[in-house]
Design an enzyme around this catalytic site. Structure first.
Site, PDB file in Angstrom:
ATOM      1  N   HIS A  99       0.845  -1.179  -0.108  1.00  0.00           N
ATOM      2  CA  HIS A  99       0.005   0.031  -0.045  1.00  0.00           C
ATOM      3  C   HIS A  99       0.949   1.217   0.154  1.00  0.00           C
ATOM      4  O   HIS A  99       2.113   1.286   0.471  1.00  0.00           O
ATOM      5  CB  HIS A  99      -0.974   0.053   1.223  1.00  0.00           C
ATOM      6  N   HIS A 101       0.726   5.262   1.170  1.00  0.00           N
ATOM      7  CA  HIS A 101       0.166   6.314   1.952  1.00  0.00           C
ATOM      8  C   HIS A 101       0.057   7.621   0.890  1.00  0.00           C
ATOM      9  O   HIS A 101       1.177   8.102   0.462  1.00  0.00           O
ATOM     10  CB  HIS A 101       0.956   6.538   3.277  1.00  0.00           C
TER      11      HIS A 101
HETATM   12  P1  5GP Z   1       1.938   0.403   7.311  1.00  0.00           P
HETATM   13  O1  5GP Z   1       2.507   0.628   8.812  1.00  0.00           O
HETATM   14  O2  5GP Z   1       1.892  -1.061   7.253  1.00  0.00           O
HETATM   15  O3  5GP Z   1       2.653   1.179   6.319  1.00  0.00           O
HETATM   16  O4  5GP Z   1       0.502   1.173   7.560  1.00  0.00           O
HETATM   17  C1  5GP Z   1      -0.585   0.319   7.693  1.00  0.00           C
HETATM   18  C2  5GP Z   1      -1.812   1.310   7.806  1.00  0.00           C
HETATM   19  O5  5GP Z   1      -2.996   0.771   7.677  1.00  0.00           O
HETATM   20  C3  5GP Z   1      -1.816   2.225   9.300  1.00  0.00           C
HETATM   21  O6  5GP Z   1      -1.779   3.274   8.935  1.00  0.00           O
HETATM   22  C4  5GP Z   1      -3.320   1.715   9.689  1.00  0.00           C
HETATM   23  O7  5GP Z   1      -3.657   2.985  10.454  1.00  0.00           O
HETATM   24  C5  5GP Z   1      -3.972   1.207   8.603  1.00  0.00           C
HETATM   25  N1  5GP Z   1      -4.916   0.308   9.094  1.00  0.00           N
HETATM   26  C6  5GP Z   1      -4.817  -0.848   9.505  1.00  0.00           C
HETATM   27  N2  5GP Z   1      -5.763  -1.679   9.552  1.00  0.00           N
HETATM   28  C7  5GP Z   1      -6.784  -0.806   8.791  1.00  0.00           C
HETATM   29  C8  5GP Z   1      -8.089  -1.002   8.768  1.00  0.00           C
HETATM   30  O8  5GP Z   1      -9.004  -2.199   8.952  1.00  0.00           O
HETATM   31  N3  5GP Z   1      -8.660  -0.228   7.933  1.00  0.00           N
HETATM   32  C9  5GP Z   1      -8.232   1.042   7.488  1.00  0.00           C
HETATM   33  N4  5GP Z   1      -8.971   1.878   6.802  1.00  0.00           N
HETATM   34  N5  5GP Z   1      -6.715   1.481   7.735  1.00  0.00           N
HETATM   35  C10 5GP Z   1      -6.159   0.327   8.412  1.00  0.00           C
END
Ligand code: 5GP
Ligand code: ZN
Length: 137
Positions: A99, A101
């Site tokens: 993903h 951001h």
């Molecule tokens: P990472 O740390 O893997 O780059 O980012 C994962 C992101 O996913 C985090 O910013 C977290 O807030 C978001 N996230 C985790 N679970 C969910 C969910 O069930 N729904 C949504 N909309 N965001 C999520």
């Protein structure tokens, strides 16, 4: 992937606040909202992280990220954008489905700090490192 939370969101099994969708890509608000409008862009198919995503899908995800960034500026009054990807847990990846951001920035008022500081641990030999990377390309 059965137990992947973003696959479940892509399949509509878990709700999300959808911002954009096409055949290959879905974008929805990040629950954490580090700033107002913080959006995640994902491929609908599962790839663990950036290192494993086919080039055409990378292009579609980043193409959607650009459109969303432009819309965040136009709709929310963002003055800038951070585009961020965490690849593997060592880099802060917590959801193992690729993903991107897209984080709108509003100046001092948004209170978000993303800091790049010079490496203080070792002296980096720039020409040697550039050569090491480029010979693997
Ligand atoms: P990472 O740390 O893997 O780059 O980012 C994962 C992101 O996913 C985090 O910013 C977290 O807030 C978001 N996230 C985790 N679970 C969910 C969910 O069930 N729904 C949504 N909309 N965001 C999520
Ligand atoms: Zn997944």
């Amino acid at each position: 992937m059965d137990d992947c939370i973003f696959c479940k969101i892509a399949r509509g099994e878990i709700p999300c606040y959808k911002v954009y969708e096409d055949d290959d890509v879905l974008a929805f608000l990040d629950l954490s909202q580090t700033t107002k409008g913080h959006t995640l862009v994902i491929p609908k198919n599962h790839y663990d992280n950036f290192l494993f995503v086919p080039k055409d899908i990378v292009s579609k995800v980043f193409g959607a990220a650009q459109k969303i960034a432009q819309a965040q500026v136009a709709s929310l009054g963002a003055e800038g954008i951070n585009i961020l990807n965490n690849t593997n847990s060592v880099a802060g990846q917590t959801v193992m489905h690729f993903h991107v951001h897209v984080i709108p920035r509003y100046g001092e008022a948004d209170k978000l700090k993303i800091e790049f500081m010079s490496n203080k641990i070792e002296k980096i030999n720039l020409p040697a490192v550039a050569e090491e990377i480029s010979k693997k390309l």
